[in-house]
Scaffold this active site. Structure first.
Site, PDB file in Angstrom:
ATOM      1  N   GLU A 118       2.543  -9.203 -21.147  1.00 30.76           N
ATOM      2  CA  GLU A 118       1.225  -9.852 -21.125  1.00 30.76           C
ATOM      3  C   GLU A 118       0.418  -9.418 -22.348  1.00 30.76           C
ATOM      4  OE1 GLU A 118      -0.767 -10.996 -17.235  1.00 30.76           O
ATOM      5  OE2 GLU A 118      -2.332  -9.767 -18.140  1.00 30.76           O
ATOM      6  N   HIS A 203     -14.216  -7.893  -7.078  1.00 32.53           N
ATOM      7  CA  HIS A 203     -14.065  -6.433  -7.129  1.00 32.53           C
ATOM      8  C   HIS A 203     -14.434  -5.825  -8.464  1.00 32.53           C
ATOM      9  CE1 HIS A 203     -10.506  -5.961  -9.791  1.00 32.53           C
ATOM     10  NE2 HIS A 203     -10.378  -7.229  -9.513  1.00 32.53           N
TER      11      HIS A 203
HETATM   12  N1  UDP Z   1      -3.811  -9.644  -4.178  1.00 30.93           N
HETATM   13  C1  UDP Z   1      -3.093  -9.268  -3.046  1.00 30.93           C
HETATM   14  N2  UDP Z   1      -3.761  -9.170  -1.855  1.00 30.93           N
HETATM   15  C2  UDP Z   1      -5.093  -9.425  -1.731  1.00 30.93           C
HETATM   16  C3  UDP Z   1      -5.819  -9.810  -2.889  1.00 30.93           C
HETATM   17  C4  UDP Z   1      -5.151  -9.912  -4.101  1.00 30.93           C
HETATM   18  O1  UDP Z   1      -1.891  -9.027  -3.110  1.00 30.93           O
HETATM   19  O2  UDP Z   1      -5.630  -9.307  -0.633  1.00 30.93           O
HETATM   20  C5  UDP Z   1      -3.095  -9.737  -5.458  1.00 30.93           C
HETATM   21  C6  UDP Z   1      -3.225 -11.086  -6.120  1.00 30.93           C
HETATM   22  O3  UDP Z   1      -2.198 -11.962  -5.694  1.00 30.93           O
HETATM   23  C7  UDP Z   1      -3.111 -10.748  -7.603  1.00 30.93           C
HETATM   24  C8  UDP Z   1      -3.617  -9.332  -7.679  1.00 30.93           C
HETATM   25  O4  UDP Z   1      -3.696  -8.836  -6.357  1.00 30.93           O
HETATM   26  O5  UDP Z   1      -1.762 -10.760  -8.032  1.00 30.93           O
HETATM   27  C9  UDP Z   1      -4.978  -9.301  -8.336  1.00 30.93           C
HETATM   28  O6  UDP Z   1      -5.472  -8.039  -8.276  1.00 30.93           O
HETATM   29  P1  UDP Z   1      -6.986  -7.687  -8.573  1.00 30.93           P
HETATM   30  O7  UDP Z   1      -7.857  -8.849  -8.238  1.00 30.93           O
HETATM   31  O8  UDP Z   1      -7.234  -6.401  -7.843  1.00 30.93           O
HETATM   32  O9  UDP Z   1      -7.009  -7.336 -10.127  1.00 30.93           O
HETATM   33  P2  UDP Z   1      -7.216  -8.171 -11.464  1.00 30.93           P
HETATM   34  O10 UDP Z   1      -6.253  -9.312 -11.468  1.00 30.93           O
HETATM   35  O11 UDP Z   1      -8.654  -8.612 -11.533  1.00 30.93           O
HETATM   36  O12 UDP Z   1      -6.929  -7.176 -12.546  1.00 30.93           O
END
Ligand code: UDP
Length: 382
Positions: A118, A203
Site C-alpha cells: 500500500e 474512531h
Molecule cells: N473492521 C472490522 N470490524 C469492525 C469494524 C471494522 O473487522 O467492527 C475492519 C474493516 O473491515 C476494515 C478495518 O477494520 O478492514 C478498518 O479498521 P479501522 O477503521 O480501525 O482503521 P483505518 O482503516 O481507519 O486505519
C-alpha cells in the site's frame, strides 16, 4: 530457504496483510515469519483468527506504552532483536502506522531490504493525517520495493523517488480480504430486511471530541428523519468513542451500538448496507469494492481513486454538511443501480502478485519482476 518477515500491529493492517500471508505461505522456497507489535491486541487477534493466520512473534509493545515515542522506541528495539535472531532476507510492512515506520527503519539500519505494501497513498498535506502521512512518505523513501494499490500511487512514487525502480502496480490486497471474508460463514443480517441500513464507524484520533459528537449527531438526524432507515454502529474500543456514541444516541430509535465485529461479519454487514458513514480509511475502500456508497466523515482522504469513482463522498466533519450530503445521497439511492463487486481471479489477485514479486525479489530469479515491470510499461508509467 529464504526468509521473509512481516511486521504489523493494527486491525486494518491485519485485514490487508493476512491475504498476502496466505499467498506467501503457499510458496515452497520461502519461509514466512509473522511478527505482530501488539498495538491493537484484541482487535488484531480477532482479525487474524478470521483469516486463520497465527503470529510467530509478539513484541507486546503496548505494555506501559505512552504514545508515539514509546511505540517508536519499543518497535525499533524489538524488531532489531528479531532481525538479529531470524536474519530475514526481506522485511514487509503495510501502510502508515508509526510501528510500520519504526520496523522499516530498524530493517533499513540493519541493511535488510524493506517492502512496502500500500505504497504511494498521499493526501498532499504532510501534516494530515498526523503522523500517518509522514510515516507513509518516510517508508516509501527507504523501501526497496513499493507495492502500489493504484495508478495515482504509482505516479506519486515515480515523482518522489525520481523514477520507477522498485515501484510495482499491484492493486489493493483489500480486494482479496473482502473476497475471502464474504466466502466465510457467519450471520447474514437478515433481520435488517425491509430497512435501508446504514453502517457507521468512527474512531479517528483527529476527530475525537467536538467533531466526533457532531458527526454522530448528523447520523442521528438522518435516522430520525427517515423512518425506513436502520443504523448499525460497531463501536471502536476507544472509551472516548464509546462515551460519545452513548451520549449522542441515547434514546435514538433504530440504531444498534455493537461491539467491534469479526471481519467476516462486518463485511457481510457492509454488503447488505445501503449507505456507509465512516471516518475509516479501510472501510471506505471496502464500501467502494462492494459498490455501497460511502460518506467519508473526514476533512481529507488519501484514497483518491475511490473518491473519483463517485460513490465515495468526502463530506468533512461539520454536522450540518454531513447531514445534508447524507440526506441527498439517501434520496438518490432508490433510483441508482448498485455497482457490482469487481471479480478477482487468482491471476488478478493483488496478494498473489505481491507474493510472486517477493519470491522473485528474495530468490533473485527476476522472472516475475520482469512480468510486472512490463505491466507497468503497458500503463505508460515507466
Ligand atoms: N473492521 C472490522 N470490524 C469492525 C469494524 C471494522 O473487522 O467492527 C475492519 C474493516 O473491515 C476494515 C478495518 O477494520 O478492514 C478498518 O479498521 P479501522 O477503521 O480501525 O482503521 P483505518 O482503516 O481507519 O486505519
Amino acid at each position: 530457504m529464504k526468509k521473509v518477515m512481516l511486521v504489523f500491529g493494527t486491525r486494518p493492517e491485519a485485514v490487508k496483510m493476512c491475504p498476502l500471508i496466505i499467498e506467501l505461505k503457499k510458496i515452497k522456497d520461502i519461509e514466512t515469519t509473522v511478527c505482530v507489535t501488539g498495538q491493537h491486541a484484541e482487535l488484531l487477534s480477532d482479525a487474524m483468527s478470521d483469516f486463520s493466520v497465527k503470529p510467530d512473534h509478539d513484541l507486546g509493545i503496548m505494555a506501559d506504552c505512552r504514545g508515539l515515542f514509546d511505540i517508536t522506541e519499543k518497535t525499533m528495539s524489538g524488531v532489531r532483536a528479531l532481525i538479529s535472531e531470524e536474519r530475514p532476507e526481506l522485511l514487509v510492512v503495510h501502510g502508515d502506522t508509526t510501528s510500520a515506520l519504526s520496523a522499516a527503519l530498524a530493517a533499513f539500519y540493519l541493511s535488510v531490504p524493506v517492502a512496502h505494501v500500500e505504497a504511494g497513498l498521499r493526501t498532499g498535506d504532510p501534516l494530515s493525517p498526523f503522523p500517518e502521512e509522514f510515516n507513509r512518505r518516510a517508508i516509501d523513501a527507504l523501501a526497496s520495493y513499493c507495492f502500489a494499490p493504484t495508478e495515482e500511487c504509482v505516479e506519486n512514487l515515480l515523482r518522489e523517488r525520481g523514477g520507477g525502480k522498485g515501484v510495482y502496480l499491484t492493486g489493493n490486497t483489500v480486494i482479496d480480504a473482502v473476497r475471502i471474508m464474504l466466502g466465510s460463514s457467519g450471520p447474514d443480517f437478515a433481520g435488517l430486511d425491509g430497512y435501508r441500513t446504514i453502517t457507521v464507524t468512527a474512531h479517528r484520533r483527529e476527530n475525537l471530541g467536538r467533531k466526533m459528537e457532531g458527526m454522530l449527531r448528523a447520523v442521528r438526524r438522518i435516522i430520525e428523519n427517515n423512518g425506513d432507515v436502520r443504523a448499525v454502529f460497531p463501536m471502536h474500543p476507544n472509551p472516548a468513542v464509546r462515551a460519545a456514541a452513548r451520549r449522542v444516541f441515547d434514546g435514538c430509535p433504530r440504531i444498534s451500538l455493537t461491539e467491534p465485529m469479526h471481519t467476516g461479519d462486518f463485511h457481510r454487514l457492509l454488503a447488505r448496507s445501503s449507505l456507509i458513514m465512516t471516518d475509516s480509511g479501510g472501510v471506505q475502500e471496502e464500501g467502494a469494492i462492494l459498490g455501497v456508497p460511502v460518506i467519508v466523515m473526514r476533512d481529507s482522504t488519501e484514497r483518491i481513486k475511490e473518491e473519483k469513482n463517485g460513490d465515495v463522498i468526502v463530506a468533512g466533519t461539520d454536522e450540518d454538511e454531513i447531514y445534508k450530503v447524507a440526506s441527498s445521497y439517501l434520496a438518490l439511492l432508490s433510483s441508482k443501480a448498485r455497482r457490482k463487486m469487481p471479480e478477482t481471479t487468482s491471476d488478478s489477485s493483488p496478494s498473489r502478485k505481491i507474493a510472486e514479486l517477493i519470491r522473485s525479489a528474495v530468490t533473485c530469479d527476476g522472472k516475475n519482476e520482469k512480468k510486472y515491470t512490463q505491466d507497468i510499461d503497458n500503463l505508460k508509467f515507466m
